[in-house]
Structure formats: C-alpha cells, structure tokens
Scaffold this motif. Structure first.
Motif, short mmCIF file in Angstrom:
data_model
loop_
_atom_site.label_atom_id
_atom_site.label_comp_id
_atom_site.label_asym_id
_atom_site.label_seq_id
_atom_site.Cartn_x
_atom_site.Cartn_y
_atom_site.Cartn_z
N THR A 197 0.85 -1.19 0.00
CA THR A 197 0.00 0.00 0.00
C THR A 197 0.88 1.24 0.00
OG1 THR A 197 -1.74 -1.15 1.23
CG2 THR A 197 -1.83 1.25 1.20
N ASP A 217 0.39 5.38 -0.19
CA ASP A 217 -0.57 6.49 -0.13
C ASP A 217 -2.01 6.00 -0.27
OD1 ASP A 217 1.49 8.30 0.16
OD2 ASP A 217 1.63 8.75 -1.97
N SER A 218 -2.33 4.95 0.48
CA SER A 218 -3.67 4.36 0.54
C SER A 218 -4.09 3.65 -0.75
CB SER A 218 -4.73 5.44 0.88
OG SER A 218 -4.42 6.04 2.13
N VAL A 219 -3.17 3.50 -1.70
CA VAL A 219 -3.46 2.79 -2.94
C VAL A 219 -2.79 1.42 -2.89
CG1 VAL A 219 -3.18 2.78 -5.45
CG2 VAL A 219 -3.67 4.93 -4.24
#
Length: 445
Positions: free
Chosen positions: A305, A307-309
């Motif tokens: 993950t 940056d939250s991706v």
C-alpha cells in the motif's frame, strides 16, 4: 558506429507521442530515446546512445502505424555476433544480431544524416558488480580490472584496536577466495580507514596498524608469494559516507583489500560476466535475513500500500544471458499512483560503496542468496561515478491491466531460482519500498 533499427507501434486504442520520452530518462532536456543502451553482456560492456532520431520527439504514432527510430552507439567489435538492448520501462531484449552495413535492410546513410553523434562519450564502459553481506561484515565490488573486498573494522578488530577478533578469519575468507582466483598474482593494496572520533594522528596510526594486521594475517591464510603487497592507512581522510551518525561512522571503520591481478582472465568463470560460484564465506550466519516487508512467490506476487493505494507487485522470471541475469519487476494498480521519489533508494550504508548517479534510478532491486545481497550490475562512466543497469525512475504507475515494468540486470548468482529482495537497512528512508519475492525461475536466454 553501431546503429539500432527500432520499430515502435502502439498496441492500445490510443495514439502515443514520442515527446513523452517513451524510452528516456526523466532528466531535463532528454530526447525520446536517450535512455536506450546497447549491452554486450558476454564481454561485460555497455554502449550509451550517442545520437540519432532526436527529431522524432514531436511524432505521434497511431494504432496500426509505426515509427522507425535509429539510435546510434559506439562501434562494437567486428566479431560480435549478437548484443542486448536495454529499453527503459520495457525490458532487456537479448540476441539482437549484429550485421554489416550491406545487410542492414535500411538506409544507413539516411539514418546517419543530421545525427551528429557525440563520439566522445561512446564508451564502451565496463560493467561491474557489487555484493553485500546482510550483517554488514563485508562487501565485494568487481570490475574488469580489479576486485575490492571491504571488511568491517567493527567485526574484524576489537574496539579502537588493531588486534584481530575471533571473527576476523571468517570475514577475511572472502578476500582469500578472491586471491585464489588469480594464481599468477598481481598487486594487492590493503588500506585501513577510520571514523572521525579521536584526533587525526591517532586515527592515522590506527588505520596503518589495522592494514598491517590484515596483511600479516592474509599471508598466513593464503600464498601471497606472487603478489606485491602494500599496506597503508588513510585515517579518517576518505570516508565512505559523512560521519554524521553512529551508523555512518560504523560504515567508515573498515579495511579495503584491492586486487589488481596481472592476468584478469584467470578469474573468468566466477567473476563479472560469468556465472559465479556461490557467495563468498562471511562472518554472517549464511542464513537469509528476515524480510522487511511482505513475502510472496514471484508468480503470485505481493500487495503493498502506497498512499492508501494498493499495488500488486510480482516478477515472472529472470533470464540468464552472457553471465548475467535480466528481468523486470512488475507493478499494477486499479488507481493511478504517483510513486514517492525515495521508493527505490538504496540503504544509506550501501550508498557509499556505489557513489554516483543513484538518484532518479531504480537502485534497490537486489537478488538475495543466503546472507548475501547481489546489487544490480553497474557501469562507470567516469572515475567513481556509477550508474546501475536498471530502469530510470517512473513517477507514475498507471491504472489498468497493463503493468508498469522496471527492468534491471544483475550478476548471475548461479542458481536455478532466485529471490528478489527490496531491503530495509539500518537507516532507510521511510518511503523506500520493502518486499521479497521468492522462487523466481531462472531461464536460459
């Protein structure tokens, strides 16, 4: 000169502009194909692009059409049968035939017209390699003319002393193994280095004493009768990294053993450009260090993950070519992602060994064999200026099923399957990627 004929055609439904620097670095002012490199892995040499096709930058290529590009390189030797081509963001193409001008199949004069190649930078440049033992006890750097084995002062000696420790012989075994590769001998330069603690005079004396201690012990461990041995000290004068932390001072406390063999060809078969023997003995346990991130097989990959991706990362295979391994790290995501600038940075304690152009390049894709990390192969365009044979930094991973590719070249570990490790390190930037992929098959090129 050597000219490469490259046909570029989109396979998607969209047209592509070569102005997007499809095969280039992110360097300012780069042309569309400046990052392409010609490799002769069998002879451990690299030829950079020196001209050709600069006028194609504004070209848009539609599906079903193609654009022909003609990058120009220095002349490969007349007896070269095939070469490899490093294409940034795509991969390494092996087995490209080398033919004479009459058999080129294209207008050579037209390809050269207006190209104005800068032959002063044509090379060829020698390809080298570096390995690091995970516990920091030693590292080895090889190129076409010399081998440098660096042993940790903290492991080899008692604190602030020139007395060899109980682990010294295990650490020096890596130097002994390299010396045995060259029975004809040559020059052996042994140099002691310290950190900046204590005054200059003390550090100079200590570095000289440590160099002599290593020299004396090597003479007991291996026959040096055909080697000219010189033992000197540099004190704190040539640090690997700035003396600004305990970790950096530890890296600077070291002894370097530089072999310059009189007959470098004797080392073929276990050095740069040839399948090496297993990693040298070390003071470490020989066991693989603990992974610093998620672990999966190369085929299955892992999810990380950023940056939250969520990003899926995998590696299908590596290919053995000319004594090296070539392959691509693959990334795919459902949402377009901008990578941190430090995503592929090396651990700081390794950066002092490979001083050079490490920024904006994918540097930390290491192969892990036992307790030894094999860094990406590199070339030296100038003294002490190293460039990894790896992809240039990609700012964006686009969404969709087509993966973003990060090609690289490594020295051959001599195995049938390899482990790719993006390591942590004693001092690592928080954005650096950490993961491990195991059981990656090695196929013959």
């Amino acid at each position: 000169m050597t000219i490469l004929r490259l046909s570029f055609s989109p396979v998607s439904e969209n047209s592509v502009s070569l102005g997007s620097r499809v095969f280039s670095t992110i360097d300012p002012g780069a042309d569309a194909i400046n990052g392409i490199q010609l490799l002769s892995l069998a002879s451990s040499t690299m030829y950079p692009k020196v001209g050709g096709s600069e006028g194609k930058a504004a070209t848009r290529v539609s599906p079903g059409e193609d654009a022909e590009l003609f990058p120009i390189f220095g002349a490969v030797p007349q007896d070269t049968g095939t070469v490899e081509v490093f294409l940034p963001h795509f991969g390494v193409v092996a087995g490209v035939p080398v033919v004479g001008e009459a058999e080129a199949g294209f207008d050579v004069a037209g390809a050269l017209s207006g190209a104005d190649p800068d032959t002063s930078k044509a090379g060829p440049y020698s390809i080298g390699s570096a390995t690091f033992v995970a516990d920091g006890s030693s590292d080895t750097r090889k190129d076409s003319t010399s081998t440098t084995v660096t042993v940790s002062g903290d492991v080899t000696f008692a604190s602030d002393s020139a007395e060899l420790s109980g682990q010294a012989d295990a650490v020096l075994a890596s130097a002994v193994e390299q010396i045995k590769r060259f029975p004809s001998g040559g020059g052996l330069a042994i140099t002691g280095h310290t950190d900046d603690v204590a005054d200059d005079a003390h550090n100079q004396t200590l570095s000289e004493q440590r160099a002599r201690a290593v020299s004396d012990r090597l003479k007991q461990l291996v026959d040096l009768s055909k080697w000219t041995v010189e033992a000197t000290g540099k004190g704190e004068g040539e640090p690997r990294v700035p003396n600004d932390s305990d970790e950096h001072r530890q890296a600077n406390r070291r002894v370097e053993v530089v072999l310059t063999p009189s007959n470098p060809a004797e080392g073929e078969g276990s050095g740069v450009g040839a399948s090496p023997a297993p990693a040298s003995p070390s003071a470490g346990s020989g066991q693989m260090p603990q992974a610093q991130g998620p672990v999966g097989t190369g085929a299955d990959g892992v999810d990380i993950t950023i940056d939250s991706v969520v990003v899926h990362v995998w590696m299908e295979k590596v290919t053995r070519v000319g004594g090296y391994l070539v392959g691509e790290l693959l990334m795919r995501t459902d949402s377009e992602l901008s990578l941190p600038v430090s995503a592929f940075i090396l651990p700081s304690e390794w950066q002092g060994v490979l001083r050079g152009q490490l920024l904006n390049r994918v540097c930390n894709l290491t192969l892990l064999s036992g307790d030894t990390h094999y860094l990406e192969a590199y070339y030296a365009a100038a003294a002490e200026t190293f460039y990894p044979l790896a992809d240039t930094f990609t700012l964006v991973v686009k969404s969709g099923q087509v993966p973003t590719r990060f090609p690289a070249v490594w020295p051959d570990t001599g195995q049938d399957a390899v482990v790719l490790d993006l390591p942590g390190g004693k001092k690592m930037h928080q954005d650096a990627l950490r993961l491990r992929l195991t059981d990656i098959p090695v196929v013959e090129g």
